[in-house]
Design a protein around this motif. Structure first.
Motif, PDB file in Angstrom:
ATOM      1  N   UNK A 263       0.842  -1.199   0.000  1.00 36.41           N
ATOM      2  CA  UNK A 263       0.000   0.000   0.000  1.00 36.41           C
ATOM      3  C   UNK A 263       0.877   1.248   0.000  1.00 36.41           C
ATOM      4  N   UNK A 264       0.635   2.118  -0.967  1.00 36.22           N
ATOM      5  CA  UNK A 264       1.451   3.324  -1.104  1.00 36.22           C
ATOM      6  C   UNK A 264       0.533   4.540  -1.173  1.00 36.22           C
ATOM      7  N   UNK A 265       0.712   5.491  -0.248  1.00 38.53           N
ATOM      8  CA  UNK A 265      -0.120   6.694  -0.283  1.00 38.53           C
ATOM      9  C   UNK A 265       0.759   7.937  -0.201  1.00 38.53           C
ATOM     10  N   UNK A 266       0.498   8.871  -1.112  1.00 40.09           N
ATOM     11  CA  UNK A 266       1.212  10.146  -1.095  1.00 40.09           C
ATOM     12  C   UNK A 266       0.219  11.233  -0.704  1.00 40.09           C
ATOM     13  N   UNK A 267       0.582  12.029   0.312  1.00 39.27           N
ATOM     14  CA  UNK A 267      -0.237  13.202   0.652  1.00 39.27           C
ATOM     15  C   UNK A 267       0.595  14.425   0.306  1.00 39.27           C
ATOM     16  N   UNK A 268       0.120  15.200  -0.664  1.00 42.42           N
ATOM     17  CA  UNK A 268       0.891  16.371  -1.080  1.00 42.42           C
ATOM     18  C   UNK A 268      -0.006  17.594  -1.018  1.00 42.42           C
ATOM     19  N   UNK A 269       0.635  18.793  -1.035  1.00 42.20           N
ATOM     20  CA  UNK A 269      -0.210  19.982  -0.922  1.00 42.20           C
ATOM     21  C   UNK A 269      -0.434  20.696  -2.254  1.00 42.20           C
ATOM     22  N   UNK A 270       0.053  20.111  -3.378  1.00 39.98           N
ATOM     23  CA  UNK A 270      -0.259  20.742  -4.664  1.00 39.98           C
ATOM     24  C   UNK A 270      -0.238  19.743  -5.814  1.00 39.98           C
ATOM     25  N   UNK A 271      -0.992  20.056  -6.849  1.00 42.49           N
ATOM     26  CA  UNK A 271      -1.065  19.221  -8.064  1.00 42.49           C
ATOM     27  C   UNK A 271       0.306  19.159  -8.729  1.00 42.49           C
ATOM     28  N   UNK A 272       0.965  20.326  -8.709  1.00 42.81           N
ATOM     29  CA  UNK A 272       2.266  20.462  -9.360  1.00 42.81           C
ATOM     30  C   UNK A 272       3.271  19.461  -8.772  1.00 42.81           C
ATOM     31  N   UNK A 273       3.283  19.385  -7.453  1.00 41.76           N
ATOM     32  CA  UNK A 273       4.203  18.484  -6.770  1.00 41.76           C
ATOM     33  C   UNK A 273       3.886  17.019  -7.110  1.00 41.76           C
ATOM     34  N   UNK A 274       2.615  16.691  -7.122  1.00 37.42           N
ATOM     35  CA  UNK A 274       2.227  15.322  -7.473  1.00 37.42           C
ATOM     36  C   UNK A 274       2.702  15.016  -8.896  1.00 37.42           C
ATOM     37  N   UNK A 275       2.559  15.974  -9.769  1.00 37.49           N
ATOM     38  CA  UNK A 275       2.982  15.798 -11.154  1.00 37.49           C
ATOM     39  C   UNK A 275       4.496  15.510 -11.219  1.00 37.49           C
ATOM     40  N   UNK A 276       5.258  16.295 -10.484  1.00 43.24           N
ATOM     41  CA  UNK A 276       6.725  16.109 -10.493  1.00 43.24           C
ATOM     42  C   UNK A 276       7.119  14.740  -9.926  1.00 43.24           C
ATOM     43  N   UNK A 277       6.421  14.338  -8.888  1.00 42.37           N
ATOM     44  CA  UNK A 277       6.745  13.046  -8.261  1.00 42.37           C
ATOM     45  C   UNK A 277       6.391  11.899  -9.218  1.00 42.37           C
ATOM     46  N   UNK A 278       5.248  12.046  -9.877  1.00 41.61           N
ATOM     47  CA  UNK A 278       4.831  11.039 -10.875  1.00 41.61           C
ATOM     48  C   UNK A 278       5.879  10.889 -11.981  1.00 41.61           C
ATOM     49  N   UNK A 279       6.386  12.024 -12.434  1.00 42.00           N
ATOM     50  CA  UNK A 279       7.417  11.981 -13.493  1.00 42.00           C
ATOM     51  C   UNK A 279       8.634  11.194 -13.030  1.00 42.00           C
ATOM     52  N   UNK A 280       9.015  11.458 -11.797  1.00 43.02           N
ATOM     53  CA  UNK A 280      10.174  10.759 -11.223  1.00 43.02           C
ATOM     54  C   UNK A 280       9.903   9.265 -11.078  1.00 43.02           C
ATOM     55  N   UNK A 281       8.658   8.946 -10.723  1.00 45.00           N
ATOM     56  CA  UNK A 281       8.306   7.523 -10.588  1.00 45.00           C
ATOM     57  C   UNK A 281       8.492   6.844 -11.943  1.00 45.00           C
ATOM     58  N   UNK A 282       7.993   7.469 -12.992  1.00 48.63           N
ATOM     59  CA  UNK A 282       8.084   6.874 -14.331  1.00 48.63           C
ATOM     60  C   UNK A 282       9.541   6.640 -14.715  1.00 48.63           C
ATOM     61  N   UNK A 283      10.384   7.624 -14.433  1.00 46.00           N
ATOM     62  CA  UNK A 283      11.807   7.486 -14.788  1.00 46.00           C
ATOM     63  C   UNK A 283      12.451   6.349 -13.989  1.00 46.00           C
ATOM     64  N   UNK A 284      12.249   6.373 -12.675  1.00 47.45           N
ATOM     65  CA  UNK A 284      12.938   5.403 -11.811  1.00 47.45           C
ATOM     66  C   UNK A 284      12.412   3.973 -11.986  1.00 47.45           C
ATOM     67  N   UNK A 285      11.130   3.873 -12.269  1.00 50.62           N
ATOM     68  CA  UNK A 285      10.502   2.554 -12.407  1.00 50.62           C
ATOM     69  C   UNK A 285      11.200   1.712 -13.475  1.00 50.62           C
ATOM     70  N   UNK A 286      11.596   2.349 -14.552  1.00 56.92           N
ATOM     71  CA  UNK A 286      12.214   1.651 -15.672  1.00 56.92           C
ATOM     72  C   UNK A 286      13.446   0.850 -15.273  1.00 56.92           C
ATOM     73  N   UNK A 287      14.150   1.336 -14.235  1.00 53.15           N
ATOM     74  CA  UNK A 287      15.415   0.686 -13.865  1.00 53.15           C
ATOM     75  C   UNK A 287      15.249  -0.411 -12.817  1.00 53.15           C
TER      76      UNK A 287
END
Ligand code: HSO
Ligand code: ZN
Length: 426
Positions: A263-287
């Motif tokens: 179970x993974x939950x992210x609590x963030x205070x802005x859409x922008x931050x969630x977007x940036x974290x998602x991008x990082x997830x996509x990059x890191x997931x590949x490896x």
């Protein structure tokens, strides 16, 4: 990962619900195996090890030769790492030894409490898709420090009948002498009831899959104590602008790679931050070698945007995460107000991995909301407390009359008499 923006409080329970498994069928199957183990001991262990682990074992006990051979198969870098982490786990847990405090409640009435180790403990370390030898350290080191006389460790054998050398080495470092090649329900049944080759223990510790969890629950009804109810592993990460999106992504992924049901939950205070974290997830997931597992877990995970700090705090305490990572500007203040969590990780430079392996804290923690009532494994888990008291005649004179009147009111005349007889002699 689904994103939810400022959910209403009425929606929280549904959002934060852990997956429910129907265990009635599972319990029936597991109970049948347990009953067989109770009745036929080693023969049942042999049969089920053949059936579930695909290996026919003559001997379950790990020999000294196997333990010693493992040492040569582990790289010196890994050995050093295991030694360093063991030293930290030892330091942190040794400092938890309780002091004996003698309290004179009234003059002449002295009471104290002494912690005594549970004599025989059984530890379980899963094999499965990743050999979690760090769990051996997290369970066996505190058991040794607590002073448990008998420490039994079970872990499943591979198809070749062998155990991963790092698990063997970790067991050796932690001082485990009694180790058995047994997995799943077989391991739990063997330690709960005892068989010709496996000693019966008083308390069983350690994580495991649904079968292990079911077995622990069933044996704990009559035969043995258990550490805590277990469920899939969880992390909740709280992030604001001060958080490093790549770091946050790496923490979410470390949890996700444990299992498809993590179970993974992210609590963030802005859409922008969630977007940036998602991008990082996509990059890191590949490896990631365990990319497929992590992806599945992320499919069921959530990003929740909460603007108010009070809402953030309340959601943390309502979810009661096993692991809580606070990557916010004011993390110290927030941390003070957390009342429900297994283990809390503070600031950008404190990944969950630190607690999983090396900082010294224990990684066996309450999941599934149990952090509302349970602690993670710690020195206390391997001990129980005995109370002592000693009264002088003066002390009995002080509290005796109260005992007499209360005992009489409860219609327990013998209780009253036990005091009256003595008072007459003083
Ligand atoms: N995060 C897991 C423990 C673990 N992680 C072992 C890596 N190895 C449950 O707390
Ligand atoms: Zn982990």
């Amino acid at each position: 990962m689904k994103t939810i923006v400022n959910p209403e409080r009425s929606e929280w329970p549904e959002l934060l619900k852990r997956p429910q498994f129907d265990v009635s069928d599972l319990h029936e199957k597991v109970q049948a195996v347990l009953t067989d183990i109770r009745q036929t001991g080693d023969a049942a262990l042999r049969k089920y090890t053949q059936k579930f682990d695909g290996v026919d074992l003559e001997e379950f006990k790990v020999s000294d030769e196997e333990m010693n051979a493992a040492e040569k198969q582990v790289s010196s870098e890994l050995k050093e790492a295991i030694q360093l982490t063991s030293a930290n786990i030892e330091k942190f847990h040794a400092a938890q030894k309780p002091e004996i405090k003698k309290i004179e409640t009234v003059p002449g009435v002295t009471c104290w409490q002494k912690a005594v180790a549970i004599e025989k403990v059984g530890l379980y370390t899963p094999g499965g898709t990743a050999p979690l030898f760090s769990t051996v350290l997290m369970l066996a080191i505190p058991a040794r420090i607590a002073g448990c006389k008998e420490i039994v460790l079970c872990t499943p054998p591979g198809k070749d009948g062998k155990i991963h050398p790092a698990i063997l080495f970790a067991a050796k470092i932690a001082g485990v002498k009694n180790m058995f090649k047994l997995g799943g329900v077989q391991a739990i049944g063997a330690m709960a009831y005892g068989t010709e080759s496996v000693p019966k223990v008083n308390k069983i510790f350690g994580p495991g899959n649904q079968f292990v969890t079911a077995a622990k629950q069933l044996v704990s009804m009559n035969d043995v104590a258990i550490d805590m109810p277990a469920g899939p592993s969880e992390v909740m990460v709280i992030a604001d602008e001060s958080a490093n999106p790549a770091f946050v992504a790496s923490d979410l992924l470390s949890q996700a790679e444990h299992g498809a049901d993590s179970q993974v939950i992210l609590l963030a205070n802005s859409q922008m931050l969630v977007h940036e974290i998602r991008e990082q997830i996509t990059i890191q997931l590949e490896y990631l070698p365990r990319k497929e597992v992590a992806k599945k877990s992320l499919e069921n995970s959530l990003a929740i945007i909460l603007k108010s700090q009070q809402d953030t705090l309340d959601m943390i305490n309502e979810y009661a995460p096993e692991h809580l990572i606070l990557c916010t500007e004011d993390y110290s203040k927030l941390a003070e107000k957390v009342v429900n969590a297994g283990s809390v990780f503070l600031g950008n430079f404190t990944p969950e991995s630190a607690g999983d392996y090396a900082s010294g804290t224990n990684h066996t923690l309450p999941t599934n909301g149990w952090a509302k009532t349970y602690s993670g494994v710690n020195l206390d888990s391997f001990m129980k407390k005995i109370t002592f008291q000693e009264l002088t005649p003066e002390g009995l004179k002080k509290i005796g009359p109260s005992i007499e009147i209360m005992a009489a009111e409860e219609l327990l005349e013998a209780h009253k008499n036990a005091v009256s007889l003595r008072l007459k002699k003083i």
